[in-house]
Scaffold this active site. Structure first.
Site, short mmCIF file in Angstrom:
data_model
loop_
_atom_site.label_atom_id
_atom_site.label_comp_id
_atom_site.label_asym_id
_atom_site.label_seq_id
_atom_site.Cartn_x
_atom_site.Cartn_y
_atom_site.Cartn_z
N VAL A 1 -5.17 -3.58 -7.94
CA VAL A 1 -5.30 -4.99 -7.60
C VAL A 1 -5.35 -5.13 -6.08
CG1 VAL A 1 -4.24 -7.26 -7.79
CG2 VAL A 1 -4.09 -5.65 -9.69
N ILE B 1 -1.15 -6.91 -2.83
CA ILE B 1 -1.71 -5.58 -3.08
C ILE B 1 -0.85 -4.86 -4.10
CG2 ILE B 1 -2.40 -3.41 -1.99
CD1 ILE B 1 -2.60 -4.94 0.65
N CYS B 2 -1.52 -4.17 -5.01
CA CYS B 2 -0.83 -3.40 -6.05
C CYS B 2 -0.72 -1.96 -5.60
CB CYS B 2 -1.58 -3.51 -7.38
SG CYS B 2 -0.84 -2.49 -8.70
N ILE B 3 0.41 -1.59 -5.08
CA ILE B 3 0.72 -0.20 -4.76
C ILE B 3 2.12 0.09 -5.25
CG2 ILE B 3 -0.87 0.21 -2.84
CD1 ILE B 3 1.11 -0.82 -0.93
N HIS C 1 5.18 -2.79 -9.18
CA HIS C 1 5.85 -1.63 -9.78
C HIS C 1 7.33 -1.68 -9.40
CE1 HIS C 1 2.01 0.24 -10.92
NE2 HIS C 1 1.57 -0.17 -9.75
#
Length: 309
Positions: A131, A92-94, A100
């Site tokens: 994502v 997961i994109c967080i 990041h």
């Protein structure tokens, strides 16, 4: 599967073991997390859906993968339970994941990732784009939340409800029992309080039997008539006195009396009488002549001194 050998002097291993002990003693009922027995760099966590959203009542199981450079590099998160918000088995994109790394801080940890993931569930619209993000209807998310409680992790071999049981009602019963003594004390205090109010007849009787100086202050104040409160009258500010403009008598400039008769000017008198006799530089020799005399005297003294020596 054989467990990965651990180097207890490694800073990452020390940090992971410390966080594992803290989360094991954490009484929070919103999540449960622990590393795997054969690999402490992989954590399995169960998270309760945020209240007040379509995920309320749901239990979601996910993985947290820690890098070898942890805590100086962020972890990766992969959702395992169908939820309608995040894709399954996808990183997961967080903001606090490996997507990041520039935002990650070493002071954060596994607890930060868990709490941050719970706060990402209710986001909608452009804030939820990234994502691994999904946009399922609300009804479908509620259905998935209902069936997520019995979902079983193939790695942990336990259902989500077994890993994160619902909070018991012991806390609510304890609060109710603690509030009963307070209500009992309040009822007893109200029952023992005097119910006979002080009427004007009683006050007048006391006033006749005792002088005013022996009465308690409260009674004297109650008997004495109220003092009228007079508001001060507003006064308009008086205008300032008018300024009288009086002409200032300035003395006339002094008149200068010319020493010359008939007001003749100095230039006219000089033309008549001729140039002044005490004019500077009229009798002085020119500067060139003075310089020449000084040079001759110096040469003379030098010649005399040469002959004497």
């Amino acid at each position: 599967m054989a467990a990965r050998p651990l180097n207890k002097n490694n800073s990452a291993v020390k940090r992971i073991m410390q966080e594992a002990r803290e989360l094991a003693n954490d009484p929070c009922t919103d999540y449960s997390a622990a590393p795997l027995e054969d690999d402490i760099f992989e954590w399995h966590c169960t998270l309760r859906g945020p209240s007040g959203t379509e995920f309320e009542g749901g239990l979601y199981h996910f993985r947290i993968l820690l890098p070898a450079e942890y805590p100086f590099r962020p972890p990766s998160i992969m959702m395992l339970t169908p939820n309608g918000r995040f894709e399954l088995n996808t990183k997961i994109c967080i903001s606090f994941t490996n997507y990041h790394e520039e935002l990650w801080q070493p002071a954060w940890g596994v607890r930060t990732a868990i709490v941050g993931l719970q706060g990402m569930f209710p986001l909608k619209g452009t804030a939820a784009v990234g994502v691994g993000a999904l946009e399922y209807p609300v009804a479908e998310r509620k259905r998935l939340a209902a069936i997520s409680r019995g979902w079983v992790c193939p790695k942990c071999n336990c259902s989500n409800l077994e890993l994160l049981p619902d909070p018991s009602s012991d806390a609510s019963s304890a609060e109710a029992s603690s509030s009963e003594p307070q209500s009992t004390q309040a009822s007893v205090a109200s029952s023992t309080a005097p119910t006979t109010p002080a009427t004007p007849a009683v006050i007048s009787d006391v006033k006749q039997k005792a002088p005013a100086d022996e009465l308690p202050p409260a009674r004297v104040d109650a008997i004495s008539p109220p003092m009228p409160i007079l508001a001060p009258r507003p006064q308009r500010p008086s205008p300032p006195p008018a300024m009288l403009i009086t002409p200032i008598n300035t003395p006339p400039p002094p008149r200068t009396v010319s020493p010359y008769p008939n007001g003749a000017s100095t230039a006219q008198l000089q033309q008549v009488d001729g140039p002044k006799r005490d004019a500077p530089s009229s009798g002085r020799p020119p500067i060139l002549l003075d310089t020449a005399i000084c040079v001759l005297l110096v040469l003379l003294f030098a010649l005399i001194a040469k002959r004497l020596l």
